[in-house]
Design an enzyme around this catalytic site. Sequence first.
Site, short mmCIF file in Angstrom:
data_model
loop_
_atom_site.label_atom_id
_atom_site.label_comp_id
_atom_site.label_asym_id
_atom_site.label_seq_id
_atom_site.Cartn_x
_atom_site.Cartn_y
_atom_site.Cartn_z
N CYS A 177 53.03 55.50 -37.51
CA CYS A 177 54.33 55.09 -37.08
C CYS A 177 54.17 54.63 -35.44
CB CYS A 177 55.28 56.35 -36.92
SG CYS A 177 55.37 57.01 -38.53
N HIS A 317 60.24 57.90 -28.66
CA HIS A 317 59.77 57.81 -30.16
C HIS A 317 61.07 58.50 -30.91
CE1 HIS A 317 57.46 57.29 -33.51
NE2 HIS A 317 57.28 58.76 -33.71
N GLU A 328 57.64 65.37 -27.14
CA GLU A 328 58.01 64.26 -26.40
C GLU A 328 58.62 64.91 -25.07
OE1 GLU A 328 60.11 61.06 -28.37
OE2 GLU A 328 59.41 59.69 -26.83
N LYS A 349 66.28 55.36 -32.83
CA LYS A 349 66.22 56.03 -34.37
C LYS A 349 67.57 56.60 -34.55
CE LYS A 349 61.13 56.15 -34.73
NZ LYS A 349 60.85 56.25 -33.04
N HIS A 354 64.10 55.93 -38.69
CA HIS A 354 62.77 55.54 -38.57
C HIS A 354 62.27 54.41 -39.14
CE1 HIS A 354 58.71 56.23 -37.10
NE2 HIS A 354 58.81 57.58 -37.45
N PHE A 413 51.42 59.97 -37.28
CA PHE A 413 50.56 61.01 -38.07
C PHE A 413 49.11 60.49 -37.94
CE2 PHE A 413 53.71 62.54 -41.51
CZ PHE A 413 54.18 63.15 -40.91
#
Lengths: 427, 406
Positions: A177, A317, A328, A349, A354, A413
């Site tokens: 991502c 993010h 975050e 998002k 996402h 990830f």
Amino acid sequence: MGSRMLDAKGRPVVVVTGIGLVTSLGVGARASWERLVSGQSGVKPITRFSTDGLRTTIAGTVDAFDITPLSAHDLSLTMAEVAASEAIAQAGIGRAGHFPGPLIVATPPSELEWPHLNRLLEGPSDAGLAGYQRILANARSGAFADLARHVRFAAIADSLQQRFGTEGEPLSVCTACASGATTIQLGLEAIRRGRTEAALCIGTDATVHPEGLIRFSLLSALSTANEFPHKASKPFSKRRDGFVMAEGAGALVLESYDAAKARGARVLAVVLGCGEKADDYHRTRSRPDGAAIIGAIRKTLDDACVAPDEIDYINAHGTSTPENDKMEYVSLHAVLGDHLARTPISSNKSMVGHTLIAAGSVEAVFSVMTIGAGVLPPTINYDEPDPDVPLDVVPNVSRPARVSTILSNSFGFGGQNVCVVFSGEPA
Amino acid sequence: MMRRARDHAWITGIGLISSLGHDTAAHWQKLNGSCTPRPVIDPQRFAPYTIHPLAAIDFAKQIPRTSDQRQMERWQKIGVYAAGLALADAKLAGDEDLLECTNLCIAAGNGERDLALDARILAAAGPGGAEGAYLNQSLTAGLRPTLYLGQLSNLLAGNISIVHKATGSSRTFKGEEMAGVSAVADAVARIEAGEGELFLVGGALNAEREDALLACELSGALYQDLYSSVWQRRAQGGGVIPGSLGAFLVLESARHARRRGAMPYARVSDVLSSRSRRGRGDVAAAAAGLFSRLGLNPKGGDLGILSGASGAEPATTEERQFIAGLAQRGVTPVVRAWGSVLGHSLEAHFIAGLALAALAISNEAFYPPFDTSEVESAHDVCPDRVLVTTFGHWRGEGMALAQSAW
């Protein structure tokens, strides 16, 4: 030696001269932006396949294109083409069928989907074979060569290169991502090195298909707030329960400042710097002390020659998972300290969902537009603050604010952390 | 600001596992004998396709925790194992400070599916095929939650970070053979530009699975006849014989290597690539174009070439024509196609070729012919410089120069 515009580290200044976008909010950067700053959600019930028996039944799908039969490859490619066409047209760079620089594209997994497997199994083989032996026997007949594009990892890059006439071997990248941000980093580096004066950077992802949804669901990563799809993605709020899968593509034309100026192009933003740091803690979780995310942010600020208190706004993010949003915050606080309390941060998002592989690209485009418009997009669905994540998330409604320096975060990830700093045009 | 002189990229560590063995010493011993080495093949298990199966590997030697092994698919284990060998070879293993600034450039596809589950779901599906509620329930109940982590392209890099603690940065390049070229090119460019000093570059293929074979066979790329070398498949239409393999290199700036006393196998430079549309003659023309851009010095004379020919046509025949045409440039090519003995390893293939080039350069001995065709002359050559090529079975042409670091 010419009088090149160099940054504080003596490298060519790199700017954005074109942007393009396809999201669940609309086709085109302007259409997506207008719905973004009015706080609308692109998340809706999935209708393209049966969601019977699934824990999550919503997504930010892109349904604007008539692609039959639908596949991740075909929709990802179409969205990338549309976004790139828009970006190149805005930049006014090159000539038809020739982009004067390399292509760097972030693409989703290349794999056969279930309709393809069904087709392959039902092929002409009659030798009493079953499973993959039968599938391979049918593939051997040559009758399914049209499926090859789905399993070729460079197929999307190959088509885009042919369409836009980019130079050299195109790069296909995956940092999960964070992939979209990685394309910008690779473009920035290539221009700084003097290898090229321009680069076409694209991220695209269209993996809302049954298996795509189920595998994230099995990792307990997705929101199950199906009843009110618009309300499901709620980054930084106390009751956040996972991310919402979405589709989209973002494209940016990067150029050296000098090349852009020389041809009279309008500069939309400067790419001040990028940084990355890998995590070694867990396949889907960050180190509890945030060391890798902190490292990525610090390396980014160092690369951009920007002090922490010079950041005016953060494009988060902000996935809406309990883990990501907390980490975050913790990591940003470690780097920005007290300045974080004075720094607005919002998550696109919350509205588009996402977009996974494309997220870094989509959010880079929105970051550039944030600078240009002087409006901070909101974090919607922020109904209940999380006391452990005390942030000014630009709650629920957008906010007029002139910002000159933006940090955009992307985490993935596999311990991938990539950040980018954008700023307005140099004086 | 004055820039420092461009740095050189040295290979200071190699990790190689394949059908021939579980480390570089085994490869050197088997490949550097006096006669053509014997490939290890399995023509039965996936008949009519032949593959080169991985040698017996005790993965626990590089991946000690069973919890880590459980969350990896075999291609990742192959890669993580080879990466560990390269780090140990470069004396980086266990050095936390150096690993913390080791940058990963990985070439990867994506990993294996659960083939048994797929087969069960397909077999029990109704006449419309696997779809709807049946498919949803079957996948939800049947997929291992962590399987996706074994499939994601960037999770080879992720597992290397977790197992070996290399965390400077992490980039994964996709795109079959050219992914390997992209990964090497990124590392070399960053070293030469002073953007990084330590890089772990590599890729892995598990050829022993039907879904990997399927990906090649949809376009008819696999070779189906009895084993033969890459140069000798043309009469049967050509094709790829895949081989399981993990290949990793530690690429290091010469300044950094000197500072810590690391010995180089070789220097890598001139990592070049192109992407022709593969019309007739395109590969030969692309190869000639790339060759002209190489900084060969001297330009003529003997030249060891490690060819990454895949056996797929027409690319393999056109590469052969390109090599034959080198005589007109005053070059005497001494060619060895390692795919004939290791099999074709897609993303890892080019990196394996660089590893073999580095071994030859540091051992000051080239390889005997890897096949008995006229392409690979028995002529010996001093390998102070070796050209490594790769020509994708579908797309992409790449080259790099490995030469003595001194």
